[in-house]
Write an enzyme that holds these catalytic residues in place. Structure first.
Site, PDB file in Angstrom:
ATOM      1  N   CYS A  90     -70.368 -13.578 -61.271  1.00  0.00           N
ATOM      2  CA  CYS A  90     -68.940 -13.282 -61.120  1.00  0.00           C
ATOM      3  C   CYS A  90     -68.470 -13.614 -59.700  1.00  0.00           C
ATOM      4  O   CYS A  90     -67.350 -14.105 -59.508  1.00  0.00           O
ATOM      5  CB  CYS A  90     -68.656 -11.817 -61.418  1.00  0.00           C
ATOM      6  SG  CYS A  90     -69.022 -11.294 -63.106  1.00  0.00           S
ATOM      7  N   CYS A 101     -72.209  -8.092 -60.559  1.00  0.00           N
ATOM      8  CA  CYS A 101     -72.448  -9.366 -61.253  1.00  0.00           C
ATOM      9  C   CYS A 101     -72.430 -10.518 -60.260  1.00  0.00           C
ATOM     10  O   CYS A 101     -71.372 -10.903 -59.756  1.00  0.00           O
ATOM     11  CB  CYS A 101     -71.398  -9.538 -62.347  1.00  0.00           C
ATOM     12  SG  CYS A 101     -71.392 -11.174 -63.110  1.00  0.00           S
TER      13      CYS A 101
END
Length: 323
Positions: free
Chosen positions: A82, A79
């Site tokens: 993230c 991700c």
């Protein structure tokens, strides 16, 4: 930030009742234990950011939320947002100097936790305060927004739950949180046996186990909550749901019919329907029937928890119906 009860259990889909209340009870017990021993010891700055998995979730998040708001960062290696958000959260956690704890959860390795929090996409950030889950935000938010959200979280934790956070000592040895884990309580084995019986569907065994604890300690919060839930499940065990609901629909002023239907409502997760049904029945009844309905409603309040916003609203509605 609106609080919501979190679900950590699949027992008859009680709309997060069991796990949320057990977590809150353990949080209160942990907080009381820490107070008796002069509060939790100091932690090192590196202990403010921890990796958490399903096995350690109750200990590292639910129980520690009795001491400090625990911010949860749901992330994954693949991700990209993230990777932008996580370093900001880690830096701010250290900057907040013990007022929050950051728990990082890898969703690829902890799918069950992701599902139980209802995470639809990552990054997703939640908090747990005294056993209650608070959804914070989703996505790589700007730092100013994150600061504002964390400030609100700290304020809620202090004002509603009296949590002042952890003492941070730069010279403390890392690993403090593990050393500060609460001591095993005198009834832990009995409570674990009761919870296992509840999960296994042995409702009579769970009821008796909780009653055994309450016989020695009538005010034990976890045993009170567990008993309320076990007795609710025991009551509906032999119900024919279709028949119960037909009788309730045909007899709106029948106290017993509405009480049975409200029990089914709550077990099915329809908390507000259960409360509303019984409050309406209080308005329609009088004398012993009204008192019977009122007492059952108070029992259901105990199952859901006195701090739940739905309980707070239903108490006000009950007062209006009675007076």
């Amino acid at each position: 930030m609106q609080p919501r009860n979190m679900s950590m259990s699949g027992v008859v889909d009680l709309a997060a009742v069991k796990a949320a209340q057990e977590a809150k009870a353990k949080a209160e017990q942990t907080r009381a234990e820490a107070a008796r021993h002069g509060g939790a010891g100091a932690v090192a700055p590196t202990d403010l950011v921890i990796d958490v998995d399903e096995a350690g979730f109750e200990r590292e998040v639910l129980q520690r939320s009795a001491e400090v708001p625990v911010v949860i960062d749901f992330w994954a290696e693949w991700c990209q947002p993230c990777k932008q958000l996580s370093p900001v959260l880690e830096r701010l956690t250290v900057e907040y100097n013990g007022r929050i704890l950051l728990a990082k959860i890898d969703v690829d390795a902890n799918q069950m936790l992701m599902q139980q929090f209802g995470v639809q996409g990552i990054p997703a950030v939640f908090a747990v305060v005294a056993g209650q889950a608070l959804p914070l935000f989703q996505g790589a938010a700007p730092e100013a927004q994150i600061r504002e959200t964390l400030d609100q979280l700290v304020q809620v934790a202090e004002e509603r739950f009296g949590l002042t956070g952890l003492t941070v000592d730069p010279d403390a040895e890392p690993g403090g949180p593990a050393e500060n884990a609460p001591a095993v309580g005198p009834y832990d084995a009995m409570l674990n046996a009761a919870a296992e019986a509840l999960d296994a569907g042995d409702l009579a065994g769970a009821v008796q186990a909780y009653k055994n604890v309450l016989a020695d300690d009538p005010g034990h919060p976890e045993a009170q909550l567990g008993l309320a839930q076990a007795e609710l499940l025991q009551r509906v065990q032999g119900f024919d749901p279709q028949q119960v609901r037909q009788e309730a629909a045909g007899k709106p002023a029948d106290a017993d019919a509405q009480i049975a239907a409200a029990d089914l409502d709550l077990v099915g997760g329809h908390v507000e329907d259960a409360f509303g049904r019984l409050i309406d029945t209080v308005r329609r009844t009088a004398g012993e029937d009204r008192d019977k309905v009122r007492l059952r409603l108070l029992e259901l309040f105990e199952v859901v928890g006195p701090e739940d916003p739905r309980v707070v609203g239903a108490r006000r509605a009950l007062a209006r119906a009675l007076f």
